[in-house]
Design an enzyme around this catalytic site. Sequence first.
Site, PDB file in Angstrom:
ATOM      1  N   ASP A 147      -7.213  -1.755   3.572  1.00 22.98           N
ATOM      2  CA  ASP A 147      -6.252  -2.798   3.195  1.00 22.98           C
ATOM      3  C   ASP A 147      -6.640  -4.163   3.777  1.00 22.98           C
ATOM      4  OD1 ASP A 147      -4.535  -1.004   1.853  1.00 22.98           O
ATOM      5  OD2 ASP A 147      -3.658  -0.394   3.761  1.00 22.98           O
ATOM      6  N   ASP A 194      -1.693  -0.584   6.014  1.00 16.63           N
ATOM      7  CA  ASP A 194      -1.955  -0.012   7.334  1.00 16.63           C
ATOM      8  C   ASP A 194      -3.418   0.350   7.552  1.00 16.63           C
ATOM      9  OD1 ASP A 194      -1.918   2.087   5.455  1.00 16.63           O
ATOM     10  OD2 ASP A 194      -1.583   3.537   7.063  1.00 16.63           O
ATOM     11  N   ASP A 247       0.881  -1.162   0.000  1.00 17.18           N
ATOM     12  CA  ASP A 247       0.000   0.000   0.000  1.00 17.18           C
ATOM     13  C   ASP A 247       0.926   1.221   0.000  1.00 17.18           C
ATOM     14  OD1 ASP A 247      -2.130   1.856   0.830  1.00 17.18           O
ATOM     15  OD2 ASP A 247      -1.194   1.708   2.792  1.00 17.18           O
TER      16      ASP A 247
END
Length: 425
Positions: free
Chosen positions: A307, A303, A105
């Site tokens: 996600d 995080d 990410d």
Amino acid sequence: MKKAQGSKPAIGRLADRISSIFVPSVMLIAVVSALVWYNVGPEPAVVHMMVAATTVLIIACPCALGLATPMSVMVGVGKAAEYGALIRQGDALQTAGKLDLVILDKTGTITEGHPAVTRFHATDGDTGRLLALAAGLEQHSEHPLAEAIMAKAKEQGATPDNVTRFEALNGKGVQGELDGQTARLGNRRWLESENIDLAELQEEANAITAEAGTPLFLALGNQALGVVGVADAVKQDSEAAIRRLHDAGIRVMMVTGDVDGTARAIAEKTGIDDYRAEVLPEDKATIVSEMRGKGYTVAMVGDGINDAPALAAADVGFAIGTGTDVAIESAGITLMRGSLHGVADAIEISRATVRNIHQNLFGAFAYNSLGIPVAAGLLYPLWGILMSPILAGAAMSLSSVTVVTNANRLRLFKTTINAGKEGNQ
Ligand SMILES: [Mg+2]
């Protein structure tokens, strides 16, 4: 995720496979040697038969086998924790070593996750004055960019100017008054519409944009004073951590909801192989599944709440420890330090652990296999040697000692983070 948790790790299957051959073979050897001793052995035949068969069974008992995997995993999990990687799902440690694609990410994972001043440039070189005035304007603002400018001014020891008549203008910037002149901090279009010449700052502004930052121009009256670049900065060790993943033969990919330009700037800066921009939150998990379908063993590192599905869909999910609880709950491994070095550390520790397990399996079987012919009495016709069951018991425990000792050797393992000068240890 349920499926991943229910499946048996490959190493466990290896131990099972060895046992499935080993155990019947041992039984057969015990029976055959008993028959041989009974029929052609010396008197008392029954005693010799019993001793030989019992000794074979004792020495062959692969009790160290039961220790081989859990001992190494226990030490490996402890080692990972030492490096700030908390293993929350049992087989995550063993799977991590097989990863060949890591999907990252962007915001909060590769980057800090909040805006910060990345560059500042004063037309006359007086950056102290630039930051003092920028902070003087922004101290009245509640915008997230203002926080970044205030932090930079404080860091550089610039005292905010006493700006009066503060005003925040939507879509333009902020303005106020200093010494009877209008001070403005904002975007190019607004300042140029106020007849302020920004040509001199063009080059610096381009550099800011190229790094996925936002340039904020500062002017006092009609005079351009400089430009401040604000961006969600890349964590200082992200690039080094990505290099370690490459060194480990792993492909690195980034998925982000950001626009293509920003994504490309971050990917180029950090050496990422491939990226997908403008990804909708729900599509992150789809990309993970798609890459698994292509045959990759995939890690997802993230995080945020968005996600979580992707973390659960990956072979191994890594949650940034400073991230949201939902992400942490969905991941097999939590990185307490928030640094991507934790991913590389976990992978290296995993590989060392799996190697250690293989050594243990060898150790668990080696003594037994060597001891069986002796226990069966193969040396008796030559030298009259028949092993006593007590000695067999001692030999057997030796293999457990070997396994435990070898597993503890893993405690001395060090990851390559200490080798690189950018290490954060
Ligand atoms: Mg994020």
